[in-house]
Design a protein around this motif. Structure first.
Motif, PDB file in Angstrom:
ATOM      1  N   PRO A  58       0.836  -1.205   0.000  1.00  0.00           N
ATOM      2  CA  PRO A  58       0.000   0.000   0.000  1.00  0.00           C
ATOM      3  C   PRO A  58       0.875   1.262   0.000  1.00  0.00           C
ATOM      4  O   PRO A  58       2.007   1.234   0.491  1.00  0.00           O
ATOM      5  CB  PRO A  58      -0.766  -0.101   1.317  1.00  0.00           C
ATOM      6  CG  PRO A  58      -0.661  -1.519   1.747  1.00  0.00           C
ATOM      7  CD  PRO A  58       0.642  -2.029   1.195  1.00  0.00           C
ATOM      8  N   ILE A  61       0.788   6.388   3.944  1.00  0.00           N
ATOM      9  CA  ILE A  61       0.044   7.629   4.187  1.00  0.00           C
ATOM     10  C   ILE A  61       0.155   7.991   5.666  1.00  0.00           C
ATOM     11  O   ILE A  61      -0.032   7.140   6.532  1.00  0.00           O
ATOM     12  CB  ILE A  61      -1.441   7.454   3.764  1.00  0.00           C
ATOM     13  CG1 ILE A  61      -1.544   7.432   2.232  1.00  0.00           C
ATOM     14  CG2 ILE A  61      -2.327   8.561   4.344  1.00  0.00           C
ATOM     15  CD1 ILE A  61      -2.908   7.070   1.683  1.00  0.00           C
ATOM     16  N   GLN A  62       0.515   9.249   5.916  1.00  0.00           N
ATOM     17  CA  GLN A  62       0.589   9.706   7.298  1.00  0.00           C
ATOM     18  C   GLN A  62      -0.751  10.296   7.695  1.00  0.00           C
ATOM     19  O   GLN A  62      -1.193  11.309   7.141  1.00  0.00           O
ATOM     20  CB  GLN A  62       1.691  10.761   7.438  1.00  0.00           C
ATOM     21  CG  GLN A  62       1.939  11.122   8.889  1.00  0.00           C
ATOM     22  CD  GLN A  62       2.908  12.292   9.030  1.00  0.00           C
ATOM     23  OE1 GLN A  62       3.311  12.907   8.033  1.00  0.00           O
ATOM     24  NE2 GLN A  62       3.282  12.589  10.252  1.00  0.00           N
ATOM     25  N   VAL A  63      -1.400   9.653   8.652  1.00  0.00           N
ATOM     26  CA  VAL A  63      -2.722  10.101   9.084  1.00  0.00           C
ATOM     27  C   VAL A  63      -2.556  11.179  10.157  1.00  0.00           C
ATOM     28  O   VAL A  63      -1.829  10.990  11.131  1.00  0.00           O
ATOM     29  CB  VAL A  63      -3.547   8.907   9.623  1.00  0.00           C
ATOM     30  CG1 VAL A  63      -4.883   9.382  10.170  1.00  0.00           C
ATOM     31  CG2 VAL A  63      -3.761   7.871   8.517  1.00  0.00           C
ATOM     32  N   LYS A  78      -7.741  14.159   7.614  1.00  0.00           N
ATOM     33  CA  LYS A  78      -6.525  14.846   7.164  1.00  0.00           C
ATOM     34  C   LYS A  78      -5.367  13.852   7.135  1.00  0.00           C
ATOM     35  O   LYS A  78      -5.105  13.173   8.129  1.00  0.00           O
ATOM     36  CB  LYS A  78      -6.183  16.030   8.067  1.00  0.00           C
ATOM     37  CG  LYS A  78      -5.088  16.917   7.473  1.00  0.00           C
ATOM     38  CD  LYS A  78      -4.833  18.150   8.320  1.00  0.00           C
ATOM     39  CE  LYS A  78      -3.798  19.050   7.675  1.00  0.00           C
ATOM     40  NZ  LYS A  78      -3.464  20.203   8.530  1.00  0.00           N
ATOM     41  N   ALA A  79      -4.688  13.793   6.017  1.00  0.00           N
ATOM     42  CA  ALA A  79      -3.571  12.865   5.873  1.00  0.00           C
ATOM     43  C   ALA A  79      -2.671  13.323   4.735  1.00  0.00           C
ATOM     44  O   ALA A  79      -3.079  14.163   3.920  1.00  0.00           O
ATOM     45  CB  ALA A  79      -4.095  11.460   5.613  1.00  0.00           C
ATOM     46  N   PHE A  80      -1.469  12.789   4.720  1.00  0.00           N
ATOM     47  CA  PHE A  80      -0.522  13.135   3.657  1.00  0.00           C
ATOM     48  C   PHE A  80       0.102  11.888   3.047  1.00  0.00           C
ATOM     49  O   PHE A  80       0.357  10.917   3.761  1.00  0.00           O
ATOM     50  CB  PHE A  80       0.612  14.022   4.211  1.00  0.00           C
ATOM     51  CG  PHE A  80       0.130  15.351   4.708  1.00  0.00           C
ATOM     52  CD1 PHE A  80      -0.156  16.375   3.824  1.00  0.00           C
ATOM     53  CD2 PHE A  80      -0.042  15.564   6.062  1.00  0.00           C
ATOM     54  CE1 PHE A  80      -0.610  17.600   4.279  1.00  0.00           C
ATOM     55  CE2 PHE A  80      -0.507  16.784   6.534  1.00  0.00           C
ATOM     56  CZ  PHE A  80      -0.789  17.813   5.641  1.00  0.00           C
ATOM     57  N   PHE A  81       0.356  11.949   1.755  1.00  0.00           N
ATOM     58  CA  PHE A  81       1.104  10.871   1.103  1.00  0.00           C
ATOM     59  C   PHE A  81       2.559  10.936   1.579  1.00  0.00           C
ATOM     60  O   PHE A  81       3.125  12.020   1.721  1.00  0.00           O
ATOM     61  CB  PHE A  81       1.074  11.032  -0.423  1.00  0.00           C
ATOM     62  CG  PHE A  81      -0.291  10.838  -1.007  1.00  0.00           C
ATOM     63  CD1 PHE A  81      -0.856   9.573  -1.085  1.00  0.00           C
ATOM     64  CD2 PHE A  81      -1.032  11.910  -1.475  1.00  0.00           C
ATOM     65  CE1 PHE A  81      -2.125   9.391  -1.621  1.00  0.00           C
ATOM     66  CE2 PHE A  81      -2.308  11.742  -2.015  1.00  0.00           C
ATOM     67  CZ  PHE A  81      -2.847  10.470  -2.085  1.00  0.00           C
ATOM     68  N   SER A  83       6.650   9.316   1.045  1.00  0.00           N
ATOM     69  CA  SER A  83       7.433   8.649  -0.002  1.00  0.00           C
ATOM     70  C   SER A  83       7.740   7.215   0.424  1.00  0.00           C
ATOM     71  O   SER A  83       7.895   6.921   1.608  1.00  0.00           O
ATOM     72  CB  SER A  83       8.716   9.425  -0.293  1.00  0.00           C
ATOM     73  OG  SER A  83       9.548   9.381   0.823  1.00  0.00           O
TER      74      SER A  83
END
Lengths: 201, 201
Positions: A58, A61-63, A78-81, A83
């Motif tokens: 997967p 993703i940082q939640v 709210k979350a960020f992709f 690397s």
């Protein structure tokens, strides 16, 4: 490889795999954009027929926030992709650890090596050292050609970048050192016979 | 295993691993809640010292909406957690594919087998068939004891559930069939010597 009628349905109902909502049928014209889908479908076939167990990891993703304040803790608001720290695919085949990355380019004549992150190259170096089967699947989308290239070759060219300043591998080189993976209807991208040839002989 | 002064810093600066913001130092009192952290730290040590390459797979998340409407496409504004189709950890060790799941229970006397999802059990069966080293790391948090149990034993007891209606393994059974993993300061949960003993002898 041939498989009996009805198997196609069996594949798409494999419980261990999440099914995408979008249709899997696609014509030759847009195949170039669907490398990941082709690989996932191929892996499902391999998994379903006990040929290999290979999964896509997967996307990390940082939640940051969960829940809408109304007691719902299942929705991420709210979350960020992040690397990736490794390659995209890994698993087991013929008792061996298998690990690979898939990349595509619209470029007709060269494949930019900067498509690989530095830590992906280091990851490939490490797993090879430990005995992995490791490679890249590279698609030239405008040519609709897909090649399997051993990671040892990728690493060789990547590490040369510093001295040669050449940040890409030519289509010609990839055609020479790689193996063309045939695009098929039944098993979309049947790459394991090439793995047999390159890593087990 | 001993390592020279300064290595600790080296480990936490390994670029292939995302560092968590929370502190990694924790006392014995709360160790029980931090199994995942203990395993991740141990894997970083193994990775950094070229012992093995083992990573935790990211939690699968289904992204629904991206961007805040102001041209920002890096922020995820709506997403959902998905259930895992495989185990949590995999990688390569001594030329072999390694695959395991980590579970903890607050229960003092039994480990509920329902902690495993059906598809995780089927995944373990499959990878074993292909030649994997496969196990579970099970922690009894209130006892602060962590065991390595071969997946073949987990599968045996899981598959018995239907007939015996016994949906758990007793602490006594796990103590008997599993191997206690010592909790240590330097390598938190040094499980690979146990893998050597159980899978390579």
């Amino acid at each position: 490889m041939k498989y009996p009628a009805g198997i196609k349905n069996k594949i798409t109902s494999v419980p261990v795999e999440k099914l995408e909502k979008k249709s899997y049928s696609h014509s030759h014209s847009n195949r170039g954009m669907l490398l990941e889908e082709d690989i996932n479908e191929t892996n499902k076939f391999y998994n379903c027929h006990d040929v290999a167990v290979i999964h896509k990891k997967p996307t990390p993703i940082q939640v940051v926030n969960v829940g809408n304040g109304k007691g719902d803790y299942s929705t991420i608001t709210k979350a960020f992709f992040q690397s990736k720290s490794t390659t995209d695919y890994n698993g087991i085949y013929r008792n061996k650890y298998i690990d690979f990355e898939a990349k595509e380019t619209k470029n007709k004549t060269t494949f930019p090596l900067t498509n690989f992150h530095e830590h992906q190259i280091r990851h490939m170096e490490k797993v090879i050292k430990h005995g992995a089967i490791c490679f890249a699947i590279i698609r030239f989308t405008t040519r609709n050609e897909t090649y399997l290239v051993k990671s040892s070759d990728i690493i060789f060219h990547y590490n040369k970048m510093d001295t040669t300043k050449k940040k890409s591998m030519s289509y010609k080189t990839i055609k020479e050192i790689g193996e063309l993976i045939p695009l098929q209807f039944k098993i979309r991208l049947d790459y394991l016979p090439i793995v047999d040839k390159l890593f087990f002989n």
